[in-house]
Design an enzyme around this catalytic site. Structure first.
Site, PDB file in Angstrom:
ATOM      1  N   ARG A 153      -4.865   9.915   4.910  1.00 31.04           N
ATOM      2  CA  ARG A 153      -4.054   9.200   3.929  1.00 31.04           C
ATOM      3  C   ARG A 153      -3.044  10.113   3.239  1.00 31.04           C
ATOM      4  NH1 ARG A 153      -7.912   4.804   2.691  1.00 31.04           N
ATOM      5  NH2 ARG A 153      -7.137   3.358   1.165  1.00 31.04           N
TER       6      ARG A 153
ATOM      7  N   ARG B 298      -2.845   1.289  -6.165  1.00 29.77           N
ATOM      8  CA  ARG B 298      -3.171   1.608  -4.769  1.00 29.77           C
ATOM      9  C   ARG B 298      -1.929   1.526  -3.893  1.00 29.77           C
ATOM     10  NH1 ARG B 298      -7.489  -2.486  -3.415  1.00 29.77           N
ATOM     11  NH2 ARG B 298      -7.686  -1.420  -1.409  1.00 29.77           N
TER      12      ARG B 298
ATOM     13  N   LYS C 276      -6.215  -3.816   8.338  1.00 31.93           N
ATOM     14  CA  LYS C 276      -6.621  -2.742   9.241  1.00 31.93           C
ATOM     15  C   LYS C 276      -8.134  -2.582   9.341  1.00 31.93           C
ATOM     16  CE  LYS C 276      -5.879   1.171   6.103  1.00 31.93           C
ATOM     17  NZ  LYS C 276      -5.834   0.328   4.876  1.00 31.93           N
TER      18      LYS C 276
ATOM     19  N   ARG D  79      -9.211 -11.580  -0.924  1.00 30.52           N
ATOM     20  CA  ARG D  79     -10.229 -10.892  -0.107  1.00 30.52           C
ATOM     21  C   ARG D  79     -11.604 -10.940  -0.754  1.00 30.52           C
ATOM     22  NH1 ARG D  79      -9.298  -4.945   2.198  1.00 30.52           N
ATOM     23  NH2 ARG D  79      -9.232  -4.258   0.021  1.00 30.52           N
TER      24      ARG D  79
ATOM     25  N   ARG E 267     -13.979  -6.763  -4.329  1.00 33.02           N
ATOM     26  CA  ARG E 267     -14.020  -5.322  -4.601  1.00 33.02           C
ATOM     27  C   ARG E 267     -13.416  -5.056  -5.976  1.00 33.02           C
ATOM     28  NH1 ARG E 267     -11.698  -2.067   0.532  1.00 33.02           N
ATOM     29  NH2 ARG E 267     -10.824  -0.895  -1.202  1.00 33.02           N
TER      30      ARG E 267
HETATM   31  P1  AMP Z   1     -10.155   1.680   1.327  1.00 30.47           P
HETATM   32  O1  AMP Z   1     -11.444   0.934   1.489  1.00 30.47           O
HETATM   33  O2  AMP Z   1      -9.714   2.360   2.587  1.00 30.47           O
HETATM   34  O3  AMP Z   1      -9.079   0.836   0.708  1.00 30.47           O
HETATM   35  O4  AMP Z   1     -10.468   2.862   0.282  1.00 30.47           O
HETATM   36  C1  AMP Z   1     -10.892   2.588  -1.037  1.00 30.47           C
HETATM   37  C2  AMP Z   1     -10.620   3.773  -1.949  1.00 30.47           C
HETATM   38  O5  AMP Z   1     -11.340   4.923  -1.479  1.00 30.47           O
HETATM   39  C3  AMP Z   1      -9.170   4.235  -1.988  1.00 30.47           C
HETATM   40  O6  AMP Z   1      -8.407   3.487  -2.915  1.00 30.47           O
HETATM   41  C4  AMP Z   1      -9.329   5.693  -2.399  1.00 30.47           C
HETATM   42  O7  AMP Z   1      -9.621   5.825  -3.769  1.00 30.47           O
HETATM   43  C5  AMP Z   1     -10.566   6.113  -1.635  1.00 30.47           C
HETATM   44  N1  AMP Z   1     -10.226   6.630  -0.273  1.00 30.47           N
HETATM   45  C6  AMP Z   1     -10.535   6.070   0.929  1.00 30.47           C
HETATM   46  N2  AMP Z   1     -10.083   6.816   1.943  1.00 30.47           N
HETATM   47  C7  AMP Z   1      -9.461   7.877   1.392  1.00 30.47           C
HETATM   48  C8  AMP Z   1      -8.765   9.008   1.910  1.00 30.47           C
HETATM   49  N3  AMP Z   1      -8.607   9.177   3.243  1.00 30.47           N
HETATM   50  N4  AMP Z   1      -8.259   9.902   1.025  1.00 30.47           N
HETATM   51  C9  AMP Z   1      -8.395   9.743  -0.296  1.00 30.47           C
HETATM   52  N5  AMP Z   1      -9.020   8.705  -0.861  1.00 30.47           N
HETATM   53  C10 AMP Z   1      -9.564   7.767  -0.035  1.00 30.47           C
END
Ligand code: AMP
Length: 234
Positions: A100, A183, A25, A139, A172
């Site tokens: 989320r 996750r 995404k 990734r 990451r």
């Molecule tokens: P992502 O890059 O979208 O996978 O986000 C990485 C991490 O950031 C996630 O595993 C969460 O710990 C935190 N995170 C990102 N977006 C949100 C959200 N909308 N609500 C809560 N935690 C978030």
């Protein structure tokens, strides 16, 4: 004829990308934001910037992100509301990784209502567990510009270096297997219910995230440049 990429009726357009980690995404949200001339708002990117800069918010979020859990709703809601109030988001925006939780989705509805923003288009990615694990393990992300690669599916021309700006490609910290498991659990427990939330409102379009990048982009382009509701439940 509807002009492609232009704002829909009402001017402001909001697009939400929903899906498990590793669904692709982020890659697609960036591409579609560029296509639609809208800013790409990734709460994950915003949080990683806070962590990198060592801000108070970043220090609070860092251990939670390292465990693969979601940071508190209030933190992300504050970040998002501030960001979509900026001038470059006045024609709309593409949300990636937000909302989320159901609470975030409800509060986002309030924000839309308050700001006179119409219903969002919601893109839901469906991907099998197996594919997610493969995607996340391979990734790599550019340290400079955030460009996303995959060791097998989308390798850089020069190993370890970004094609765009030559930046170092890194994994990451939360793409390690033990964190990936957490996750995915957080996704299933807290985020998956949002598919039903938006489906019931007739806003959800589901996309098979297991196709290659170009096929998904073509499909999304067709969806996002068509009139909202065309071919789906209005
Ligand atoms: P992502 O890059 O979208 O996978 O986000 C990485 C991490 O950031 C996630 O595993 C969460 O710990 C935190 N995170 C990102 N977006 C949100 C959200 N909308 N609500 C809560 N935690 C978030």
């Amino acid at each position: 004829m509807a002009s492609s990429g232009a704002a829909g009726a009402g001017g402001m357009r909001a697009v939400i990308f929903l899906g498990p980690p590793g669904a692709g995404k982020g890659t697609q949200a960036k591409r579609m934001a560029a296509l639609l001339h809208l800013p790409h708002l990734s709460t994950g990117d915003m949080l990683r910037e806070h962590v990198a800069s060592g801000s108070a918010l970043g220090r609070q979020a860092q251990p939670i992100m390292a465990r693969g859990e979601l940071v508190p709703d209030e933190i992300v809601l504050g970040m998002v509301e501030e960001r979509i109030g900026r001038a470059d988001a006045s024609a709309g925006f593409v949300l990636d990784g937000f909302p989320r939780t159901l609470e975030q989705a409800r509060r986002l509805d309030d924000i839309f209502l308050r700001r006179g923003i119409g219903s969002p288009r919601v893109i839901g990615f469906t991907v099998s567990h197996e594919a997610i694990l493969r995607r996340l393990a391979g990734r790599r992300t550019c340290k400079l510009g955030g460009e996303i690669y995959h060791l097998e599916d989308h390798p850089p021309k020069v190993a370890g270096r970004c094609d765009v700006d030559g930046g170092e490609l890194v994994q990451r910290p939360d793409d390690r297997p033990e964190v990936i498991r957490e996750r995915l659990a957080a996704y299933e427990r807290q985020t998956e219910p949002l598919l039903g939330y938006y489906r019931r409102q007739g806003l959800l379009v589901e996309v098979n995230g297991e196709q290659d990048r170009e096929s998904i982009s073509r499909e999304l382009e067709a969806i996002l440049t068509s009139r909202p509701g065309a071919g789906t439940v209005a």
